[in-house]
Enzyme design. Structure first.
Site, PDB file in Angstrom:
ATOM      1  N   HIS A 215      38.156  45.491  32.632  1.00 53.86           N
ATOM      2  CA  HIS A 215      39.376  45.463  31.819  1.00 53.86           C
ATOM      3  C   HIS A 215      39.222  46.386  30.610  1.00 53.86           C
ATOM      4  CE1 HIS A 215      42.861  42.852  30.101  1.00 53.86           C
ATOM      5  NE2 HIS A 215      42.944  44.105  29.674  1.00 53.86           N
TER       6      HIS A 215
ATOM      7  N   ASN B  71      48.951  50.617  32.095  1.00 54.63           N
ATOM      8  CA  ASN B  71      50.065  50.696  31.142  1.00 54.63           C
ATOM      9  C   ASN B  71      49.940  51.940  30.277  1.00 54.63           C
ATOM     10  OD1 ASN B  71      47.803  49.440  29.996  1.00 54.63           O
ATOM     11  ND2 ASN B  71      49.011  48.211  28.573  1.00 54.63           N
TER      12      ASN B  71
ATOM     13  N   ASP C 240      49.402  44.444  33.270  1.00 44.98           N
ATOM     14  CA  ASP C 240      48.733  44.119  32.013  1.00 44.98           C
ATOM     15  C   ASP C 240      49.481  44.709  30.823  1.00 44.98           C
ATOM     16  OD1 ASP C 240      46.434  42.963  30.600  1.00 44.98           O
ATOM     17  OD2 ASP C 240      46.067  45.034  30.023  1.00 44.98           O
TER      18      ASP C 240
ATOM     19  N   HIS D 110      41.735  37.973  29.880  1.00 45.50           N
ATOM     20  CA  HIS D 110      41.476  37.560  28.487  1.00 45.50           C
ATOM     21  C   HIS D 110      41.996  36.161  28.131  1.00 45.50           C
ATOM     22  CE1 HIS D 110      45.520  39.189  28.357  1.00 45.50           C
ATOM     23  NE2 HIS D 110      45.139  40.435  28.171  1.00 45.50           N
TER      24      HIS D 110
ATOM     25  N   ASP E 208      38.447  44.247  27.274  1.00 46.13           N
ATOM     26  CA  ASP E 208      39.818  44.601  26.900  1.00 46.13           C
ATOM     27  C   ASP E 208      39.805  45.681  25.821  1.00 46.13           C
ATOM     28  OD1 ASP E 208      42.573  44.685  26.783  1.00 46.13           O
ATOM     29  OD2 ASP E 208      42.800  42.820  25.668  1.00 46.13           O
TER      30      ASP E 208
ATOM     31  N   PHE F 193      48.914  45.844  19.159  1.00 46.74           N
ATOM     32  CA  PHE F 193      47.847  44.906  19.474  1.00 46.74           C
ATOM     33  C   PHE F 193      46.629  45.649  20.005  1.00 46.74           C
ATOM     34  CE2 PHE F 193      51.664  42.218  20.161  1.00 46.74           C
ATOM     35  CZ  PHE F 193      51.336  41.127  19.377  1.00 46.74           C
ATOM     36  N   GLY F 194      45.427  45.102  19.738  1.00 53.07           N
ATOM     37  CA  GLY F 194      44.234  45.585  20.415  1.00 53.07           C
ATOM     38  C   GLY F 194      43.162  46.125  19.503  1.00 53.07           C
TER      39      GLY F 194
END
Length: 422
Positions: free
Chosen positions: A58, A92, A150, A230, A303, A321-322
């Site tokens: 991921h 994505n 995702d 996740h 992730d 996000f992330g």
């Protein structure tokens, strides 16, 4: 480096550590034994830990479309710096990887630029819009690793059920970011102490767990391998545990940051602590640890989600996000959870090598004679301080900047070739 002898490697074998030599010839592990005689190149590892190459199913490498954040080349080099020899990037991107032509284009970029093994996902629905399914059969034939939307949850049960039936026919997994938009409220942090304290719209745990509850029943009906990305809440762990007990083909992953951080660490409006799913409560974090220990959660995945500094600088509510995570994943888990006695070193090695390969039937994750020489060398006596300017990745959006971690990756070998050395 094509043929080489790794001298004095510390290896986990037959439930104990041994010091041995490893002979690599023609991309394969030819021999594992003590005092191997060899007149070619020799690298004395001086007792450093040797494991199968780390595996991460991921990651986000952002190419095509978001090359200012990361590319397949920069992401693969960052992965090598983190000890990973095989990773799976999410679809994505821009455009979304949702047809054969786009997948072929990505595979060509991988072939031309990646320094490690990269197996790309494709989306479940066209454009991640959650309605029209992609060409499952054609995409499998062109090398799709698995199917995932995702970044967004599949909102309608019928779409997910139809996708699961198609995937099951092809013996492929449906991999899910679970998030019910009607419950998520467009939030930026966990709905709880942190949202109240910072005055920011929260994302409730129910947005994740209720979609998992729906999906495991759909997976049972479709006889599909369903994998949850996740996992972040105690309710999600409970649902997955119950589903496994019922014999449903469900597997799950957890990130290093959800294992070592919770909402109490989000002390100010720092976008580097913003990820999706968000950092939950301390009881959620404890449930994730328990779930990993009892087998409810199958393995660890990072992730890895790089973003440009300007994007993350927009503030918590507007920032994407992330966080980046692939360069220090092992070191983080080792420092925070192995050195403190929560996990054993052997468990962490298995969760980051063999277990993801078992789940997805990958020919990797083991260190055996005759197998590809995909190897990670770790110096457990070294330390690394995470600094903003020291990332191989294009991005540095990490909540761990400034921390000093025990251990560091010394060398990463893919098919007998050294792709990273400290």
């Amino acid at each position: 480096m094509k043929n080489v002898l790794l001298r004095k490697a510390k290896l986990w074998q037959d439930n104990s550590f041994i010091e041995t030599d490893i002979l690599i010839k023609d991309k394969k592990i030819e021999k594992i034994d003590t005092d191997i005689e060899y007149d070619g190149e020799v690298i004395d590892l001086k007792g450093k830990l040797v494991t199968p190459g780390l595996v991460d199913v991921h990651v986000h490498f952002r190419e095509p479309g978001f090359e200012h954040k990361e590319t397949i080349e920069s992401g693969s080099k960052a992965a090598a710096r983190g000890g990973f020899t095989l990773v799976c990037p999410m679809p994505n991107t821009n455009p979304i990887i949702d047809n054969v032509e786009k997948l072929d284009r990505v595979n060509k970029i991988i072939e031309d630029t990646a320094v490690i093994k990269v197996l790309p996902y494709v989306s479940i629905t066209e454009g991640l819009k959650g309605d029209t399914l992609v060409d499952f059969e054609g995409l499998k034939e062109h090398g799709a690793f698995a199917f995932t939307d995702d970044g967004v949850g599949v909102q309608t049960a019928k779409t997910m059920y139809d996708a699961m039936k198609r995937a099951a026919e092809l013996d492929k997994a449906i991999v899910a970011h679970t998030e019910d938009n009607s419950l998520a409220h467009g939030g930026a942090v966990h709905e709880g102490d942190v949202s109240e304290r910072l005055g920011v719209q929260g994302i409730p745990s129910l947005a994740e767990s209720t979609q998992i509850a729906r999906d495991v029943l759909l997976a049972e009906a479709a006889n599909c391998h369903y994998h949850v990305c996740h996992v972040s809440t105690k309710e999600s762990v409970r649902v997955i545990r119950d589903a496994k007990r019922a014999g449903i083909k469900v597997t799950a992953e957890v990130t290093p940051h959800h294992l070592v951080l919770d909402e109490t660490d989000f002390t100010e409006l720092d976008p580097n602590f913003k990820m999706n799913p968000p950092l939950r409560g301390s009881d959620d974090r404890e449930a994730l640890i328990e779930g990993l220990l009892d087998g409810t959660i199958d393995f660890i995945a990072t992730d890895h989600a790089p973003h440009h500094e300007d994007e993350k600088g927009q503030g918590v509510e507007k920032a994407p996000f992330g966080i980046v995570g692939i360069e220090h994943a092992f070191q983080l888990v080792y420092t925070k959870l192995v050195k403190t006695g929560v996990f054993t070193l052997e468990q962490v090695i298995e969760w980051m090598t063999k277990k993801p390969c078992d789940v997805f039937n990958l020919d990797a994750g083991t260190l055996e004679v005759g197998k590809n020489a995909d190897i990670t060398v770790i110096d457990l006596d070294d330390k690394v301080t995470i600094t903003k300017d020291d990332f191989v990745s294009k991005a540095s959006n990490s909540p761990f900047i400034g921390e000093t971690l025990d251990s560091d990756i010394f060398m990463t070998i893919v098919d007998g070739k050294c792709v990273y050395q400290k």
